[in-house]
Structure formats: C-alpha cells, structure tokens
Write a protein that holds these residues in place. Structure first.
Motif, short mmCIF file in Angstrom:
data_model
loop_
_atom_site.label_atom_id
_atom_site.label_comp_id
_atom_site.label_asym_id
_atom_site.label_seq_id
_atom_site.Cartn_x
_atom_site.Cartn_y
_atom_site.Cartn_z
N PRO A 78 0.82 -1.21 0.00
CA PRO A 78 0.00 0.00 0.00
C PRO A 78 0.86 1.27 0.00
O PRO A 78 2.06 1.23 0.28
CB PRO A 78 -0.76 -0.11 1.32
CG PRO A 78 0.17 -0.85 2.21
CD PRO A 78 0.87 -1.85 1.32
N PHE A 108 -6.99 -1.06 -4.83
CA PHE A 108 -7.00 -0.75 -3.41
C PHE A 108 -8.23 0.08 -3.06
O PHE A 108 -8.74 0.85 -3.88
CB PHE A 108 -5.75 0.08 -3.03
CG PHE A 108 -4.44 -0.58 -3.35
CD1 PHE A 108 -3.91 -0.53 -4.63
CD2 PHE A 108 -3.72 -1.23 -2.36
CE1 PHE A 108 -2.70 -1.12 -4.93
CE2 PHE A 108 -2.49 -1.82 -2.64
CZ PHE A 108 -1.99 -1.76 -3.93
N ARG A 138 -6.98 -4.58 -0.30
CA ARG A 138 -6.29 -4.60 -1.59
C ARG A 138 -6.60 -5.91 -2.32
O ARG A 138 -6.94 -6.91 -1.70
CB ARG A 138 -4.79 -4.45 -1.39
CG ARG A 138 -4.17 -5.60 -0.61
CD ARG A 138 -2.73 -5.33 -0.25
NE ARG A 138 -2.49 -5.46 1.17
CZ ARG A 138 -1.32 -5.24 1.75
NH1 ARG A 138 -0.28 -4.87 1.03
NH2 ARG A 138 -1.18 -5.37 3.05
#
Lengths: 115, 114
Positions: A103, B35, B50
């Motif tokens: 992320p 995401f 995700r």
C-alpha cells in the motif's frame, strides 16, 4: 518508528511566488508520489518517482516541478505557472517492483493557500 | 490511459447495516492492483483492502470485502455491520504494474446513521 513527514502543515504564499513543499520518508521505500486533493476531485497525481534521479509526470504536472536527489526526499515545487495552486497536497511512498500489492504510506498533508 | 470512476459521491447507511460502494476502472493492462483507502476527517489516508488482479478470489478484511469482477472492470467495496467509525471518504485506487502509476477515483463520502 518509520514514517513519512510532510512540512509544513499549513503554508501561505502570495501569488507569483514559487513555493516548495517538503516530503521525507524513512521507510526505505523506492517509490514516492505527490497528489493534490480538491473537494469533489479526489486525489490527482502530480508527479511520481520510482528511483533516485528519475521521476515521471502524473496527470496534472503542469505548473509543478520535483526532484529526487535522495531516496528519502521528494520535494514538490509549486511554481507561479500553476494557475490554481490553493489545495491540500499529499505525499506518499511505497515499495515497488516485486511488491506492487504494497500500500501507499501517506504523510499528513500540507494545506497551501495562495492569495 | 487508465481511469478510475466512483459514481456515488455520497452514501448513507444505518448503523449495523451493510453498504456497498462502487468502483469501476478502465485499463488495457493485464497486470495491476486495486486498493480501497479510507480518509476520515483527520485526512490521514488508511488502507482498507487490496486486491491483485491475477487473483480470482475476492479479498476480505474483517467487515470489509470486495467484489472484484475483472471482465467488467468493477471493484466494489462491501462494509458489513457498519459502525460510526466507518464514516469517512472512501477512495478506490488503481496501481499499474507496468509503470507503477497509482491513480484514484473521486471518492465516496459515507455517512453512518445512528
């Protein structure tokens, strides 16, 4: 603790002046990103960098410039050519090649006001 | 060029109920990642969930799950048992494995009704 730091939190400038927003990370991430957030517009990509000394334009690069001289740092300069610079700016970093499911880690943002 | 579309600017849900936020994307790439991020009033961005495009199985994280329809280029987020703390802006994001570009949709503001 590792993290990503943006400074300052609030920035005020007069029209016609260039201004540089700071972004530093100690997460050992290769990739870094700059986004601009305006109400109703989501996050729009300005510039990004996958490696030191290299960067790519995002969707709204006009009027902005960046540098990536160190892995930890990715400063954004808002130039006088940017027609509407007042906005909230977010910097982010991530692992890259081989770890694309990683992320983004975001800073707390800088609110720039130009009058 | 890739695009991400969130067609619901705002949504409301009763506490403890289930809500689904929609996201569609457009790409010609075969290798990418998707995401969902949450942005509460503090404006700090938080990863919610995700999904790797090559995985057929939908991702799940506690009360959050996705419905990933690759052929339809759809990536919706389902929040079960909604809580007051879920109130936030939710952003869908696309990450290209070709050039590492990461783009976001315009967001959906979610309100939780007590």
């Amino acid at each position: 603790d590792g993290g990503i730091t943006q400074s300052p939190k609030y920035l005020f400038r007069k029209e016609g002046q260039n201004v540089t927003l700071s972004c530093e990370q100690n997460l050992n991430h290769d990739a870094m990103y700059w986004y601009r957030q305006d109400p109703g517009q989501g996050l729009r990509l300005i510039y990004y960098s996958q490696i030191v000394n290299d960067f790519q334009k995002g969707d709204i690069a006009e009027g902005y410039s960046v540098s990536r001289e160190k892995k930890e740092s990715f400063p954004l300069t808002v130039t006088s050519a940017q027609k509407n610079p007042t906005a909230f700016y977010l910097c982010a970093s991530s692992l890259t090649t081989g770890a694309y499911n990683s992320p983004l880690h975001f800073g707390n943002g800088t609110r720039l006001t130009v009058t | 060029a890739q695009t991400v579309t969130q067609s619901q600017p705002e949504m409301s849900v009763q506490e403890a109920e289930t809500v689904t936020l929609s996201c569609t994307y457009d790409t010609s790439e075969s290798d990418y990642y998707l995401f969902w991020y949450k942005q509460p009033p503090s404006r700090q961005m938080i990863l919610v969930i995700r999904q790797e495009a090559y995985k057929q199985q939908n991702a799940t994280e506690n009360r959050f799950s996705v419905n990933f329809q690759k052929a339809a280029k759809s990536f919706s987020l389902k929040i079960s048992d909604s809580q007051l703390g879920d109130a936030a802006m939710y952003f869908c994001a696309y990450r290209s494995a070709r050039d590492d570009k990461i783009i976001f949709g315009k967001g959906t503001r979610l309100h939780i009704l007590p």
